[in-house]
Design a protein around this motif. Structure first.
Motif, PDB file in Angstrom:
ATOM      1  N   THR A 255      42.475  35.451  49.831  1.00  0.00           N
ATOM      2  CA  THR A 255      42.766  35.912  48.484  1.00  0.00           C
ATOM      3  C   THR A 255      43.328  37.327  48.528  1.00  0.00           C
ATOM      4  O   THR A 255      42.777  38.196  49.195  1.00  0.00           O
ATOM      5  CB  THR A 255      41.480  35.898  47.621  1.00  0.00           C
ATOM      6  OG1 THR A 255      40.957  34.578  47.606  1.00  0.00           O
ATOM      7  CG2 THR A 255      41.748  36.349  46.216  1.00  0.00           C
ATOM      8  N   VAL A 256      44.423  37.538  47.811  1.00  0.00           N
ATOM      9  CA  VAL A 256      45.003  38.871  47.666  1.00  0.00           C
ATOM     10  C   VAL A 256      44.352  39.524  46.450  1.00  0.00           C
ATOM     11  O   VAL A 256      44.197  38.895  45.407  1.00  0.00           O
ATOM     12  CB  VAL A 256      46.532  38.780  47.488  1.00  0.00           C
ATOM     13  CG1 VAL A 256      47.131  40.140  47.159  1.00  0.00           C
ATOM     14  CG2 VAL A 256      47.178  38.192  48.734  1.00  0.00           C
ATOM     15  N   ILE A 257      43.971  40.771  46.594  1.00  0.00           N
ATOM     16  CA  ILE A 257      43.336  41.514  45.509  1.00  0.00           C
ATOM     17  C   ILE A 257      44.428  42.148  44.644  1.00  0.00           C
ATOM     18  O   ILE A 257      45.306  42.842  45.177  1.00  0.00           O
ATOM     19  CB  ILE A 257      42.389  42.599  46.063  1.00  0.00           C
ATOM     20  CG1 ILE A 257      41.319  41.951  46.959  1.00  0.00           C
ATOM     21  CG2 ILE A 257      41.757  43.405  44.938  1.00  0.00           C
ATOM     22  CD1 ILE A 257      40.515  42.938  47.782  1.00  0.00           C
ATOM     23  N   PRO A 258      44.398  41.924  43.323  1.00  0.00           N
ATOM     24  CA  PRO A 258      45.417  42.529  42.452  1.00  0.00           C
ATOM     25  C   PRO A 258      45.465  44.056  42.608  1.00  0.00           C
ATOM     26  O   PRO A 258      44.438  44.707  42.826  1.00  0.00           O
ATOM     27  CB  PRO A 258      44.958  42.148  41.043  1.00  0.00           C
ATOM     28  CG  PRO A 258      44.145  40.910  41.243  1.00  0.00           C
ATOM     29  CD  PRO A 258      43.460  41.099  42.579  1.00  0.00           C
ATOM     30  N   THR A 259      46.663  44.594  42.489  1.00  0.00           N
ATOM     31  CA  THR A 259      46.891  46.026  42.708  1.00  0.00           C
ATOM     32  C   THR A 259      45.986  46.908  41.851  1.00  0.00           C
ATOM     33  O   THR A 259      45.414  47.880  42.359  1.00  0.00           O
ATOM     34  CB  THR A 259      48.376  46.372  42.425  1.00  0.00           C
ATOM     35  OG1 THR A 259      49.185  45.501  43.213  1.00  0.00           O
ATOM     36  CG2 THR A 259      48.692  47.804  42.769  1.00  0.00           C
ATOM     37  N   ASN A 260      45.838  46.577  40.556  1.00  0.00           N
ATOM     38  CA  ASN A 260      45.006  47.432  39.693  1.00  0.00           C
ATOM     39  C   ASN A 260      43.540  47.372  40.117  1.00  0.00           C
ATOM     40  O   ASN A 260      42.834  48.370  40.023  1.00  0.00           O
ATOM     41  CB  ASN A 260      45.186  47.080  38.222  1.00  0.00           C
ATOM     42  CG  ASN A 260      44.839  45.644  37.909  1.00  0.00           C
ATOM     43  OD1 ASN A 260      44.714  44.804  38.791  1.00  0.00           O
ATOM     44  ND2 ASN A 260      44.690  45.339  36.637  1.00  0.00           N
ATOM     45  N   CYS A 261      43.086  46.242  40.609  1.00  0.00           N
ATOM     46  CA  CYS A 261      41.707  46.136  41.115  1.00  0.00           C
ATOM     47  C   CYS A 261      41.560  46.928  42.408  1.00  0.00           C
ATOM     48  O   CYS A 261      40.533  47.565  42.644  1.00  0.00           O
ATOM     49  CB  CYS A 261      41.323  44.687  41.361  1.00  0.00           C
ATOM     50  SG  CYS A 261      41.241  43.691  39.875  1.00  0.00           S
ATOM     51  N   MET A 262      42.577  46.871  43.242  1.00  0.00           N
ATOM     52  CA  MET A 262      42.521  47.554  44.538  1.00  0.00           C
ATOM     53  C   MET A 262      42.404  49.058  44.367  1.00  0.00           C
ATOM     54  O   MET A 262      41.746  49.721  45.162  1.00  0.00           O
ATOM     55  CB  MET A 262      43.749  47.174  45.363  1.00  0.00           C
ATOM     56  CG  MET A 262      43.581  47.360  46.841  1.00  0.00           C
ATOM     57  SD  MET A 262      42.140  46.489  47.486  1.00  0.00           S
ATOM     58  CE  MET A 262      41.608  47.685  48.695  1.00  0.00           C
ATOM     59  N   LYS A 263      43.003  49.604  43.317  1.00  0.00           N
ATOM     60  CA  LYS A 263      42.868  51.043  43.047  1.00  0.00           C
ATOM     61  C   LYS A 263      41.400  51.406  42.851  1.00  0.00           C
ATOM     62  O   LYS A 263      40.909  52.383  43.409  1.00  0.00           O
ATOM     63  CB  LYS A 263      43.683  51.441  41.813  1.00  0.00           C
ATOM     64  CG  LYS A 263      45.167  51.457  42.037  1.00  0.00           C
ATOM     65  CD  LYS A 263      45.898  51.825  40.749  1.00  0.00           C
ATOM     66  CE  LYS A 263      47.388  51.699  40.929  1.00  0.00           C
ATOM     67  NZ  LYS A 263      48.118  51.973  39.676  1.00  0.00           N
ATOM     68  N   ALA A 264      40.701  50.611  42.058  1.00  0.00           N
ATOM     69  CA  ALA A 264      39.273  50.859  41.803  1.00  0.00           C
ATOM     70  C   ALA A 264      38.455  50.630  43.067  1.00  0.00           C
ATOM     71  O   ALA A 264      37.525  51.400  43.357  1.00  0.00           O
ATOM     72  CB  ALA A 264      38.780  49.953  40.670  1.00  0.00           C
ATOM     73  N   ILE A 265      38.796  49.616  43.823  1.00  0.00           N
ATOM     74  CA  ILE A 265      38.057  49.322  45.061  1.00  0.00           C
ATOM     75  C   ILE A 265      38.216  50.466  46.058  1.00  0.00           C
ATOM     76  O   ILE A 265      37.244  50.873  46.704  1.00  0.00           O
ATOM     77  CB  ILE A 265      38.519  47.977  45.669  1.00  0.00           C
ATOM     78  CG1 ILE A 265      38.034  46.829  44.783  1.00  0.00           C
ATOM     79  CG2 ILE A 265      38.019  47.812  47.100  1.00  0.00           C
ATOM     80  CD1 ILE A 265      38.598  45.468  45.142  1.00  0.00           C
TER      81      ILE A 265
END
Length: 133
Positions: free
Chosen positions: A23-33
């Motif tokens: 699964t690829v993590i959406p860009t906006n979620c990745m910022k928070a991660i």
């Protein structure tokens, strides 16, 4: 673990089917991660248990956290499937692509996916509101 998500994707083995899924993590979620994992070591779990050294939380503790959020924010009944269905609903509304969503959910038929995310009920409700006898 941090090492499993820091590159913007992760792999997991589905419990029901035993299939390995990437699964690829959406860009906006990745910022928070990235903010969340900044101080973690690669071998640290994203959600560490307080019961032992470097162990992840279990299913029961994850459920307790979701139930706590439900109580704090006075939300209707929440569960892990609530999160999954909400993702599916918004993915469908954004891309209108039931086939891709069907693959993500590992459903056999697109109709099963639409029922699962409540789209058919939404469409029925909309049509009933417009219906004139």
């Amino acid at each position: 673990k941090k090492k499993d998500v820091k590159n913007g994707e992760f792999k997991l083995k589905e419990q029901k089917t035993g299939k390995l899924k990437q699964t690829v993590i959406p860009t906006n979620c990745m910022k928070a991660i990235r903010l969340y994992i900044a101080k973690l070591e690669d071998e640290d779990f994203l959600f560490s248990s307080q019961k032992g050294i470097n162990k992840p939380i279990g299913r029961i503790q994850a459920w307790r956290i979701i139930k706590d959020i439900e109580t704090r924010f006075k939300l209707p009944s929440l569960g892990t499937h609530t999160l999954r269905k909400t993702f599916g609903y918004h993915f469908y509304k954004q891309f209108n692509d039931v086939v891709t969503l069907q693959k993500i959910f590992n459903h056999k038929e697109p109709k099963e996916t639409l029922i699962y995310i409540g789209i058919q009920q939404d469409e029925i409700n909309l049509l009933m509101k417009k219906f004139n006898s």
